[in-house]
Motif scaffolding. Structure first.
Motif, PDB file in Angstrom:
ATOM      1  N   ASN A  47      65.665  41.147  31.337  1.00 26.02           N
ATOM      2  CA  ASN A  47      66.013  41.082  29.919  1.00 26.02           C
ATOM      3  C   ASN A  47      66.240  42.473  29.335  1.00 26.02           C
ATOM      4  N   MET A  48      65.426  43.444  29.763  1.00 24.64           N
ATOM      5  CA  MET A  48      65.635  44.811  29.284  1.00 24.64           C
ATOM      6  C   MET A  48      66.935  45.380  29.836  1.00 24.64           C
ATOM      7  N   LEU A  49      67.235  45.122  31.111  1.00 25.37           N
ATOM      8  CA  LEU A  49      68.500  45.577  31.669  1.00 25.37           C
ATOM      9  C   LEU A  49      69.667  44.952  30.911  1.00 25.37           C
ATOM     10  N   GLY A  50      69.586  43.646  30.625  1.00 24.56           N
ATOM     11  CA  GLY A  50      70.652  43.002  29.886  1.00 24.56           C
ATOM     12  C   GLY A  50      70.828  43.589  28.497  1.00 24.56           C
ATOM     13  N   PHE A  51      69.727  43.873  27.820  1.00 31.21           N
ATOM     14  CA  PHE A  51      69.776  44.472  26.489  1.00 31.21           C
ATOM     15  C   PHE A  51      70.425  45.854  26.541  1.00 31.21           C
ATOM     16  N   VAL A  52      69.997  46.682  27.491  1.00 37.89           N
ATOM     17  CA  VAL A  52      70.567  48.028  27.630  1.00 37.89           C
ATOM     18  C   VAL A  52      72.052  47.941  27.987  1.00 37.89           C
ATOM     19  N   ALA A  53      72.413  46.989  28.849  1.00 37.62           N
ATOM     20  CA  ALA A  53      73.813  46.848  29.240  1.00 37.62           C
ATOM     21  C   ALA A  53      74.688  46.477  28.049  1.00 37.62           C
TER      22      ALA A  53
ATOM     23  N   ALA B 134      48.261  33.290  30.501  1.00 36.52           N
ATOM     24  CA  ALA B 134      49.439  34.123  30.741  1.00 36.52           C
ATOM     25  C   ALA B 134      49.036  35.591  30.627  1.00 36.52           C
ATOM     26  N   SER B 135      50.011  36.455  30.765  1.00 36.10           N
ATOM     27  CA  SER B 135      49.758  37.900  30.651  1.00 36.10           C
ATOM     28  C   SER B 135      50.873  38.548  29.837  1.00 36.10           C
ATOM     29  N   HIS B 136      51.098  38.019  28.655  1.00 38.59           N
ATOM     30  CA  HIS B 136      52.159  38.541  27.797  1.00 38.59           C
ATOM     31  C   HIS B 136      51.814  39.957  27.330  1.00 38.59           C
ATOM     32  N   ALA B 137      52.827  40.838  27.375  1.00 34.22           N
ATOM     33  CA  ALA B 137      52.654  42.205  26.883  1.00 34.22           C
ATOM     34  C   ALA B 137      53.207  42.375  25.478  1.00 34.22           C
ATOM     35  N   THR B 138      53.962  41.376  24.989  1.00 38.72           N
ATOM     36  CA  THR B 138      54.488  41.361  23.624  1.00 38.72           C
ATOM     37  C   THR B 138      54.544  39.909  23.165  1.00 38.72           C
ATOM     38  N   GLY B 139      54.946  39.713  21.921  1.00 38.63           N
ATOM     39  CA  GLY B 139      55.093  38.370  21.380  1.00 38.63           C
ATOM     40  C   GLY B 139      56.432  37.733  21.678  1.00 38.63           C
ATOM     41  N   LEU B 140      57.304  38.434  22.429  1.00 40.31           N
ATOM     42  CA  LEU B 140      58.631  37.922  22.795  1.00 40.31           C
ATOM     43  C   LEU B 140      59.457  37.525  21.573  1.00 40.31           C
ATOM     44  N   ASN B 141      59.167  38.141  20.456  1.00 43.90           N
ATOM     45  CA  ASN B 141      59.934  37.975  19.229  1.00 43.90           C
ATOM     46  C   ASN B 141      59.440  39.045  18.261  1.00 43.90           C
ATOM     47  N   ALA B 142      60.322  39.962  17.891  1.00 42.47           N
ATOM     48  CA  ALA B 142      59.891  41.096  17.071  1.00 42.47           C
ATOM     49  C   ALA B 142      59.376  40.645  15.709  1.00 42.47           C
ATOM     50  N   TYR B 143      59.975  39.605  15.143  1.00 38.10           N
ATOM     51  CA  TYR B 143      59.586  39.171  13.808  1.00 38.10           C
ATOM     52  C   TYR B 143      58.196  38.527  13.813  1.00 38.10           C
ATOM     53  N   PHE B 144      57.945  37.645  14.789  1.00 38.59           N
ATOM     54  CA  PHE B 144      56.613  37.059  14.908  1.00 38.59           C
ATOM     55  C   PHE B 144      55.576  38.118  15.276  1.00 38.59           C
TER      56      PHE B 144
ATOM     57  N   PHE C  35      64.295  37.054  20.600  1.00 36.37           N
ATOM     58  CA  PHE C  35      63.843  36.632  21.928  1.00 36.37           C
ATOM     59  C   PHE C  35      62.927  37.657  22.597  1.00 36.37           C
ATOM     60  N   GLU C  36      62.926  38.882  22.111  1.00 35.18           N
ATOM     61  CA  GLU C  36      62.103  39.946  22.671  1.00 35.18           C
ATOM     62  C   GLU C  36      61.574  40.808  21.533  1.00 35.18           C
ATOM     63  N   SER C  37      60.563  41.612  21.840  1.00 29.85           N
ATOM     64  CA  SER C  37      59.997  42.525  20.836  1.00 29.85           C
ATOM     65  C   SER C  37      60.437  43.970  21.085  1.00 29.85           C
ATOM     66  N   PHE C  38      61.612  44.141  21.686  1.00 27.98           N
ATOM     67  CA  PHE C  38      62.096  45.484  22.013  1.00 27.98           C
ATOM     68  C   PHE C  38      62.240  46.358  20.776  1.00 27.98           C
ATOM     69  N   ALA C  39      62.509  45.753  19.612  1.00 30.91           N
ATOM     70  CA  ALA C  39      62.751  46.539  18.399  1.00 30.91           C
ATOM     71  C   ALA C  39      61.504  47.235  17.888  1.00 30.91           C
TER      72      ALA C  39
END
Length: 437
Positions: free
Chosen positions: A178-184, A328-338, A391-395
Motif C-alpha cells: 500500500n505504501m509503494l502504491g501510494f508513493v507510485a 491483530a497487530s495494527h500499527a495505525t488506524g488504517l484511516n487518518a480521519y478515524f 484507507f491508510e493513516s499515511f497523512a
C-alpha cells in the motif's frame, strides 16, 4: 552604544545559496521517503539522527534567509493550532514521555516541510521530488528483481516477499504494497507535471511514468485504483475550470463543490458495493471492525482524545486494547480521519480537516486561475493524500505528513489573507511563487 554590524561569512552565503537549497530539499525528501529502508538497514536511531541534523541545518537556512522570509507567512495558522492541540494532548495521554517524543517527530517533519516550502518554489519542489522518486523507485525495482527473479528468495529485513515473478504484490523498499502504491501515485503525478512543464527530457519523463505506473500495478494495492480514479476525475475537473471563461468560473466552482459533497455521501453509503467491485471485501471487513472499535473508544474521550502518538505505540492504551480485542497487530488506524479522532478527539479532527481543506481550496483556486500547469501539482498531491487517508493513516506520519504540510505551506504562499499584510508594507515578504506563468 550600538552593536557593530555582523558581516555575513561563507557559512551564511552557503546556507542562503540556491544550490544548497536544492541539495537540502533532495536530502530531506530522500531521507523521509527512504525512512523504512534506513531504519531497517541502519536502525531507528540513525533515522532520528538524520532528521535531527536536517532540522538543525534547516534552522540555519531560515536564519541565513531571514531577510527574504516574512514571519507572518512562515507557517499556516491551521498547522500551528493543530500541532498546539497535539502538544496539549501529551498531558492526558497514557504515556507522557512517549507521546511527547512522538509529537517532537511530528513537529520536526512539519518544520522540514516549512523550510522546503520557503526555499523552493513549486516547480523546484516538484523537480526535486521527481529526482528522488525516480531513484527510489528504480532501487525498489532492482531489489524486487534481485529477490523475486535472480535469487528467488525473500528479503525479510526489507519486507520484500520476492513475488515479482508472480507479478506481485511487490513492496519495493517502502515496507508494504500500500505504501509503494501510494508513493507510485505521487510519482506519477509529479512525472506527468514534469512532462507538461518540459522540465526534464521527454525520454526521461516517459521512462519515469512507465516505471511508476508499472510498480503501481505490481503493488496490487486495492487503494491504487481508487487513487487513480479520484486523481483522474480531479484532473478532468481542473482542466474544465481552467478552460472556462473567468466570468463563469465561480458558478462552475460551486457546482463542482456540490458534486464533491454529494459524491462523498454516495461513496459512503455505497461503500460495500464499491469494495466488492474492487475485490477487497476481506480487507475492508477487517478495517470496518477496527474502525467500529475505535469509534467505541472515542466515546470515552470525545473532545480531547486519548493523546497524540502518531504511529501507534503497541504497549500503550488504547492501542494495546484494540489489538488485543481484534487479535491483530495494527500499527495505525488504517484511516487518518478515524486515527486523528481517536488520538485528538473531535477538536483534533476539526483542526486536521481544516488544515487539509484550506490548503486544498487555496491550491485549487491558484491552479484554476494561473496560467502555468505547475500549479496543478499541489492540489493533485493533496487530493491523492486525502483520498488515501480514507484507507491508510499515511497523512499523519512520515511521507504523507511531510507532503501534506509541504502542500499546505505552498498553498498558503500562493493564496493567503496574509499576502495583504505583506502588501500593506511589511518588509521581507516572500514574493509570489516564482514559477513562470
Amino acid at each position: 552604544m550600538t552593536a557593530p554590524p555582523v558581516h555575513s561569512g561563507w557559512l551564511s552565503a552557503l546556507l542562503a545559496s540556491a544550490s544548497f537549497a536544492r541539495a537540502y530539499t533532495i536530502a530531506v525528501l530522500g531521507a523521509v521517503f527512504a525512512s523504512f529502508a534506513i531504519e531497517r538497514l541502519a536502525g531507528r536511531v540513525t533515522y532520528i539522527s538524520i532528521i535531527a541534523g536536517l532540522s538543525v541545518i534547516g534552522i540555519g537556512v531560515l536564519v541565513a534567509r531571514r531577510q527574504e522570509i516574512s514571519l507572518v507567512r512562515l507557517v499556516p495558522t491551521t498547522l500551528v493550532v493543530f500541532l498546539g492541540w497535539a502538544l496539549l494532548s501529551v498531558f492526558w495521554s497514557s504515556d507522557t514521555a512517549t507521546s511527547f517524543w512522538s509529537w517532537v517527530t511530528t513537529a520536526a517533519l512539519a518544520f522540514l516541510a516549512v523550510v522546503i516550502g520557503h526555499v523552493r518554489d513549486t516547480l523546484q519542489t516538484a523537480r526535486a521530488l521527481g529526482d528522488v522518486l525516480r531513484g527510489l523507485l528504480a532501487v525498489s525495482l532492482a531489489v524486487e528483481v534481485l529477490s523475486g527473479v535472480l535469487l528467488d528468495i525473500p528479503f525479510p529485513f526489507l519486507g520484500v516477499q520476492g513475488n515479482l515473478a508472480e507479478l506481485g504484490p511487490v513492496q519495493g523498499i517502502f515496507g508494504t504494497r500500500n505504501m509503494l502504491g501510494f508513493v507510485a501515485v505521487l510519482a506519477l503525478i509529479t512525472f506527468l507535471i514534469e512532462y507538461r512543464t518540459q522540465s526534464v527530457r521527454p525520454g526521461m519523463s516517459i521512462a519515469s511514468v512507465v516505471l511508476a505506473g508499472g510498480l503501481a500495478a505490481l503493488s496490487d494495492s486495492p487503494t491504487v485504483l481508487v487513487l487513480a480514479v479520484g486523481v483522474g476525475l480531479v484532473v478532468g475537473a481542473l482542466a474544465w475550470v481552467r478552460h472556462t471563461r473567468p466570468e463563469h468560473r465561480a458558478a462552475l466552482q460551486l457546482a463542482l463543490g456540490a458534486v464533491v459533497v454529494v459524491g462523498v455521501f454516495v461513496g459512503y453509503f455505497a461503500r460495500h458495493p464499491i469494495i466488492a467491485w474492487l475485490g477487497a471485501g476481506t480487507d475492508f471487513s477487517m478495517r470496518v471492525n477496527l474502525w467500529n472499535l475505535m469509534v467505541d473508544l472515542v466515546r470515552s474521550h470525545p473532545v480531547e482524545g486519548w493523546g497524540w502518538f502518531g504511529a501507534w505505540s503497541p504497549r500503550e492504551q488504547p492501542f494495546w486494547y484494540i489489538n488485543y480485542i481484534l487479535d491483530a497487530s495494527h500499527a495505525t488506524g488504517l484511516n487518518a480521519y478515524f486515527d486523528v479522532l481517536l488520538q485528538l478527539g473531535w477538536v483534533g479532527l476539526i483542526l486536521f480537516v481544516a488544515l487539509a481543506a484550506i490548503a486544498l481550496v487555496r491550491s485549487w483556486l491558484a491552479a484554476s486561475e494561473r496560467k502555468s500547469v505547475i500549479y496543478a501539482w499541489t492540489p493533485l498531491i493533496l487530493v491523492a493524500i486525502l483520498i488515501d487517508s480514507m484507507f491508510e493513516s499515511f497523512a499523519l506520519v512520515g511521507i504523507g505528513w511531510l507532503m501534506l504540510v509541504l502542500c499546505a505551506v505552498r498553498a498558503g504562499l500562493s493564496r493567503s489573507w496574509r499576502e495583504r499584510i505583506d502588501a500593506a508594507g511589511e518588509p521581507g515578504g516572500l514574493p509570489h511563487d516564482t514559477t513562470a506563468g
